[in-house]
Design a protein around this motif. Structure first.
Motif, PDB file in Angstrom:
ATOM      1  N   GLU A 176      10.014  50.859  52.454  1.00  0.00           N
ATOM      2  CA  GLU A 176      10.985  51.672  53.179  1.00  0.00           C
ATOM      3  C   GLU A 176      12.264  50.890  53.467  1.00  0.00           C
ATOM      4  O   GLU A 176      13.367  51.439  53.397  1.00  0.00           O
ATOM      5  N   ARG A 208      14.191  50.701  50.263  1.00  0.00           N
ATOM      6  CA  ARG A 208      14.721  52.028  49.924  1.00  0.00           C
ATOM      7  C   ARG A 208      15.936  52.384  50.779  1.00  0.00           C
ATOM      8  O   ARG A 208      16.923  52.924  50.281  1.00  0.00           O
ATOM      9  N   SER A 209      15.859  52.077  52.086  1.00  0.00           N
ATOM     10  CA  SER A 209      16.970  52.413  52.977  1.00  0.00           C
ATOM     11  C   SER A 209      18.164  51.492  52.781  1.00  0.00           C
ATOM     12  O   SER A 209      19.299  51.866  53.105  1.00  0.00           O
ATOM     13  N   TYR A 233      19.356  52.476  48.788  1.00  0.00           N
ATOM     14  CA  TYR A 233      19.510  53.911  48.522  1.00  0.00           C
ATOM     15  C   TYR A 233      18.907  54.307  47.172  1.00  0.00           C
ATOM     16  O   TYR A 233      19.253  55.341  46.610  1.00  0.00           O
ATOM     17  N   GLN A 275      15.554  55.490  45.493  1.00  0.00           N
ATOM     18  CA  GLN A 275      14.356  56.134  46.012  1.00  0.00           C
ATOM     19  C   GLN A 275      13.101  55.823  45.200  1.00  0.00           C
ATOM     20  O   GLN A 275      12.065  55.435  45.750  1.00  0.00           O
TER      21      GLN A 275
END
Length: 243
Positions: A200, A203-204, A207, A209
């Motif tokens: 996570e 991913r954050s 950006y 996914q």
């Protein structure tokens, strides 16, 4: 077309894991996931064994006992165990870990020990029923043999009944560990830096996914396949030893 796709995959991989050493999030998270699962299953086995012994002792002996102190203690202990099993098995593990982290251990700075305890308590409820089934399946003649050897009830349970019960339910306990390993993924919701949380964070930050999620899923799959293989070997060895 395929070359463009491969180049994009390569670029995403480099961005997600190579740039700024972001792979360390995955490695740290993987280590915490394994630690949480291993400690939790040990806590679960301890709690489950105690609960299973109390429940099976109640079921086997309560009808033949005279009302007294031990009778009442066994009744109360069995009632407490049944409440524990009902509450833990009747509520989602995500709610349990949120209650532990945000209500009970509000001052905890490290969520890993909280996750270990929470998953251990949760696993104990399922382990208890597995072990209780194993104890109830042990032939009553084994208990009679223990008493014939001069053992009291505690020694008979500890030296004769429980070892046989654990041998019978060992594959089921191993499968419980595999299920627990996957369940630990919800720990990311309480700021525990587990494997899912590592994905996570990447991913954050990037950006991107698909890449972090697919890598995390692949690592969980690899761990489950590895432990499933070990469980299969264990089951074959147990079948061989019984011949």
């Amino acid at each position: 077309m395929i070359m463009e796709w491969l180049l994009q995959v390569k670029e995403d991989f480099i961005t997600c894991f190579i740039v700024k050493d972001r792979w360390k999030y995955i490695v740290e998270g993987l280590g915490n996931t394994l630690k949480i699962a291993l400690v939790a299953v040990l806590i679960g086995v301890v709690i489950g064994t105690v609960v299973a012994v109390i429940r099976s002792t109640h079921d086997k002996n309560i009808q033949n006992m005279r009302p007294g102190l031990m009778w009442w203690l066994l009744k109360i202990g069995n009632w407490i165990c049944k409440v524990y099993l009902t509450v833990i098995r009747g509520t989602p593990v995500m709610i349990q870990i949120m209650i532990m982290f945000f209500v009970i251990f509000t001052t905890a700075r490290d969520g890993v020990p909280v996750a270990m305890l929470t998953f251990g308590i949760n696993s104990g409820a399922y382990v208890a029923e597995i072990i209780r089934g194993g104890i109830m399946a042990v032939d009553e003649g084994q208990s009679e043999a223990g008493r014939a050897l001069g053992f009291g009830f505690p020694k008979t349970m500890w030296y004769i009944v429980i070892p046989q019960a654990l041998k019978n339910v060992l594959p089921a306990l191993a499968n419980e560990f595999i299920a627990l390993l996957k369940e630990t993924s919800v720990a990311c919701y309480v700021a525990v830096n587990d494997l899912t949380k590592g994905g996570e964070i990447i991913r954050s930050t990037t950006y991107i996914q698909a890449m972090p999620l697919l890598v995390v899923a692949a690592l969980y799959l690899a761990m489950v396949m590895f432990f499933t293989y070990l469980v299969g070997k264990l089951e074959r060895r147990l079948r061989t030893s019984e011949r």
